[in-house]
Design a protein around this motif. Structure first.
Motif, PDB file in Angstrom:
ATOM      1  N   GLU A  41      32.247  38.637  43.545  1.00 54.23           N
ATOM      2  CA  GLU A  41      33.212  37.984  42.671  1.00 54.23           C
ATOM      3  C   GLU A  41      34.563  38.615  42.988  1.00 54.23           C
ATOM      4  O   GLU A  41      34.688  39.831  43.110  1.00 54.23           O
ATOM      5  CB  GLU A  41      32.837  38.204  41.209  1.00 54.23           C
ATOM      6  N   GLY A  44      40.135  40.935  40.512  1.00 56.93           N
ATOM      7  CA  GLY A  44      40.971  40.312  39.503  1.00 56.93           C
ATOM      8  C   GLY A  44      40.206  39.359  38.604  1.00 56.93           C
ATOM      9  O   GLY A  44      40.658  39.044  37.513  1.00 56.93           O
ATOM     10  N   PHE A  45      39.034  38.892  39.062  1.00 62.71           N
ATOM     11  CA  PHE A  45      38.181  38.038  38.230  1.00 62.71           C
ATOM     12  C   PHE A  45      37.505  38.933  37.187  1.00 62.71           C
ATOM     13  O   PHE A  45      37.240  40.104  37.467  1.00 62.71           O
ATOM     14  CB  PHE A  45      37.128  37.349  39.121  1.00 62.71           C
ATOM     15  N   ALA A  48      34.657  40.977  38.554  1.00 59.72           N
ATOM     16  CA  ALA A  48      34.909  41.407  39.934  1.00 59.72           C
ATOM     17  C   ALA A  48      33.915  42.459  40.382  1.00 59.72           C
ATOM     18  O   ALA A  48      33.550  43.355  39.622  1.00 59.72           O
ATOM     19  CB  ALA A  48      36.328  41.948  40.054  1.00 59.72           C
ATOM     20  N   THR A 127      42.613  33.949  39.747  1.00 61.10           N
ATOM     21  CA  THR A 127      42.121  34.793  38.662  1.00 61.10           C
ATOM     22  C   THR A 127      43.081  34.833  37.475  1.00 61.10           C
ATOM     23  O   THR A 127      42.649  35.028  36.340  1.00 61.10           O
ATOM     24  CB  THR A 127      41.859  36.221  39.160  1.00 61.10           C
ATOM     25  N   VAL A 130      42.175  32.216  34.914  1.00 53.72           N
ATOM     26  CA  VAL A 130      40.973  32.576  34.159  1.00 53.72           C
ATOM     27  C   VAL A 130      41.330  33.641  33.122  1.00 53.72           C
ATOM     28  O   VAL A 130      40.967  33.535  31.948  1.00 53.72           O
ATOM     29  CB  VAL A 130      39.865  33.080  35.112  1.00 53.72           C
ATOM     30  N   ARG A 131      42.069  34.646  33.532  1.00 57.20           N
ATOM     31  CA  ARG A 131      42.451  35.711  32.592  1.00 57.20           C
ATOM     32  C   ARG A 131      43.353  35.205  31.480  1.00 57.20           C
ATOM     33  O   ARG A 131      43.251  35.628  30.337  1.00 57.20           O
ATOM     34  CB  ARG A 131      43.101  36.882  33.345  1.00 57.20           C
TER      35      ARG A 131
END
Length: 136
Positions: A41, A44-45, A48, A127, A130-131
């Protein structure tokens, strides 16, 4: 579905992985992964890192996504196949349980398939989007 269900063609193996994920069938998803799979992954995800073993992947990635997001789905739409390499252009959709914010994010996934099993996976995703959905 007979021939597709047993096909070892790399794109078919990858497609079965997406179908199993969409159905929430972690056992079927694990069946597409090699015992020594390396699943990465993106940095930053939220999840990760690199995970190993089929059970390690589903417990550390899929189950955790299900805990944090409603309706997490990877929608695969374009496949580019070169031998054992399969690149899938897709998108993630979901609603974050903590914030109620939704995502619809484009992604690319690179799979390496050998002997009918996924041996390597690498995720590429924005990312920040998503964040942002995870931040109140």
């Amino acid at each position: 579905m007979g021939e597709f269900a047993t096909s070892t063609a790399p794109a078919d193996v990858v497609r079965r992985q997406y179908l199993a994920s969409a159905a929430g069938d972690l056992e079927a998803l694990r069946a597409t992964l090699a015992p020594d799979v390396e699943w990465t992954e993106m940095a930053g995800f939220p999840l990760a890192g690199t995970y190993r073993t089929p059970t390690g992947v589903t417990s550390s990635v899929m189950e955790k996504l299900g805990q944090a997001w409603d309706g997490w789905a990877a929608h695969d739409d374009t496949y580019v196949v070169d031998g054992e390499n399969v690149v899938v252009l897709a998108r993630y959709t979901a609603v974050n349980k903590a914030t109620g914010k939704s995502i619809d994010v484009r992604v690319a996934h690179h799979f390496v398939v050998r002997s009918g099993l996924i041996v390597r996976f690498e995720q590429f995703v924005d990312t920040a989007l998503v964040r942002d959905a995870m931040t109140a």
